[in-house]
Design a protein around this motif. Structure first.
Motif, PDB file in Angstrom:
ATOM      1  N   ALA A   1      40.863  40.206  31.889  1.00  0.00           N
ATOM      2  CA  ALA A   1      42.168  40.173  32.610  1.00  0.00           C
ATOM      3  C   ALA A   1      42.031  41.208  33.560  1.00  0.00           C
ATOM      4  O   ALA A   1      42.790  41.030  34.727  1.00  0.00           O
ATOM      5  CB  ALA A   1      43.145  40.767  31.548  1.00  0.00           C
ATOM      6  N   PHE A   2      41.542  42.356  33.458  1.00  0.00           N
ATOM      7  CA  PHE A   2      41.541  43.354  34.621  1.00  0.00           C
ATOM      8  C   PHE A   2      40.749  42.857  35.852  1.00  0.00           C
ATOM      9  O   PHE A   2      41.131  42.875  37.176  1.00  0.00           O
ATOM     10  CB  PHE A   2      40.659  44.713  34.157  1.00  0.00           C
ATOM     11  N   CYS A   3      39.533  42.151  35.426  1.00  0.00           N
ATOM     12  CA  CYS A   3      38.947  41.457  36.556  1.00  0.00           C
ATOM     13  C   CYS A   3      39.662  40.373  37.418  1.00  0.00           C
ATOM     14  O   CYS A   3      39.732  40.251  38.756  1.00  0.00           O
ATOM     15  CB  CYS A   3      37.621  40.827  36.104  1.00  0.00           C
ATOM     16  N   ALA A   4      40.338  39.631  36.555  1.00  0.00           N
ATOM     17  CA  ALA A   4      41.242  38.437  37.158  1.00  0.00           C
ATOM     18  C   ALA A   4      42.300  39.270  38.043  1.00  0.00           C
ATOM     19  O   ALA A   4      42.671  38.585  38.987  1.00  0.00           O
ATOM     20  CB  ALA A   4      41.818  37.840  35.997  1.00  0.00           C
ATOM     21  N   ARG A   5      42.954  40.271  37.649  1.00  0.00           N
ATOM     22  CA  ARG A   5      43.746  40.899  38.478  1.00  0.00           C
ATOM     23  C   ARG A   5      43.179  41.631  39.678  1.00  0.00           C
ATOM     24  O   ARG A   5      44.116  41.532  40.926  1.00  0.00           O
ATOM     25  CB  ARG A   5      44.456  42.067  37.728  1.00  0.00           C
ATOM     26  N   LEU A   6      41.981  41.695  39.843  1.00  0.00           N
ATOM     27  CA  LEU A   6      41.443  42.135  41.114  1.00  0.00           C
ATOM     28  C   LEU A   6      41.032  41.021  42.046  1.00  0.00           C
ATOM     29  O   LEU A   6      41.066  41.067  43.012  1.00  0.00           O
ATOM     30  CB  LEU A   6      39.845  43.115  40.847  1.00  0.00           C
TER      31      LEU A   6
END
Length: 180
Positions: free
Chosen positions: A35-40
């Motif tokens: 999820a963190f990667c997707a937000r970036l």
């Protein structure tokens, strides 16, 4: 594409995509890291999303609140997921195809068709191994049965299945109304 995108992309492709499933007994924070990667990487990412192990998606993907991308699923091009979308394993969503209109040159050399985004409404359930073709819209509250091939729009609250997928009933109507 900026530095945030490339940071997210590299982190996702080297670590996130390989971490255990979200609901594994020992998941090593895979859900949070993905999820963190997707937000970036993505322009629009809702809250409480779930991207499962092995999922691949393009930079133009949009994910609504409480939605997920299934394990080993592939989303090519601009795919817009509404809120509360459930996606089974190994779903494939395409937004472009091979060009085939000319017969004087091989299809392989004709390139691809223009992108036609796929839109998936709110509160939608895609079963495992669903394939959705370019330009399709899946209405709010719809269910698409496992292994279905969706070639045209699915109306809101419809239950569609098969190859090609066809509506077999509506969630918000008695079954006998479908035959009329």
């Amino acid at each position: 594409m900026n530095i945030a995108y490339w940071t997210g992309y590299l982190l996702y492709r080297t670590i996130g995509i390989h971490l255990p499933k979200s609901y594994a007994k020992i998941n090593l924070g895979g859900r949070s890291i993905r999820a963190f990667c997707a937000r970036l990487m993505l322009a629009k990412v809702g809250k409480h999303i779930n991207i499962e192990k092995g999922a691949r998606f393009s930079a133009s993907t949009e994910i609504g609140d409480y939605s997920g991308i299934g394990e080993n699923s592939r989303l090519y091009g601009k795919v817009v997921l509404g809120d509360y979308v459930m996606m089974g394993r190994e779903c494939f969503i395409y937004t472009y195809n091979h060009e085939t209109s000319r017969t004087d040159i091989p299809m392989q050399r004709q390139g691809s068709t223009p992108q036609r985004p796929v839109k998936i409404g709110n509160d939608v359930w895609l079963g495992s191994r669903v394939t959705i073709l370019p330009g399709v819209t899946i209405g709010d509250g719809a269910i698409v049965g496992a292994s279905s091939v969706v070639t045209k729009d699915v109306p809101p609250y419809a239950v569609a299945c098969g190859n090609p997928a066809r509506v077999v009933k509506y969630r918000n109507k008695p079954r006998d109304e479908l035959d009329q």
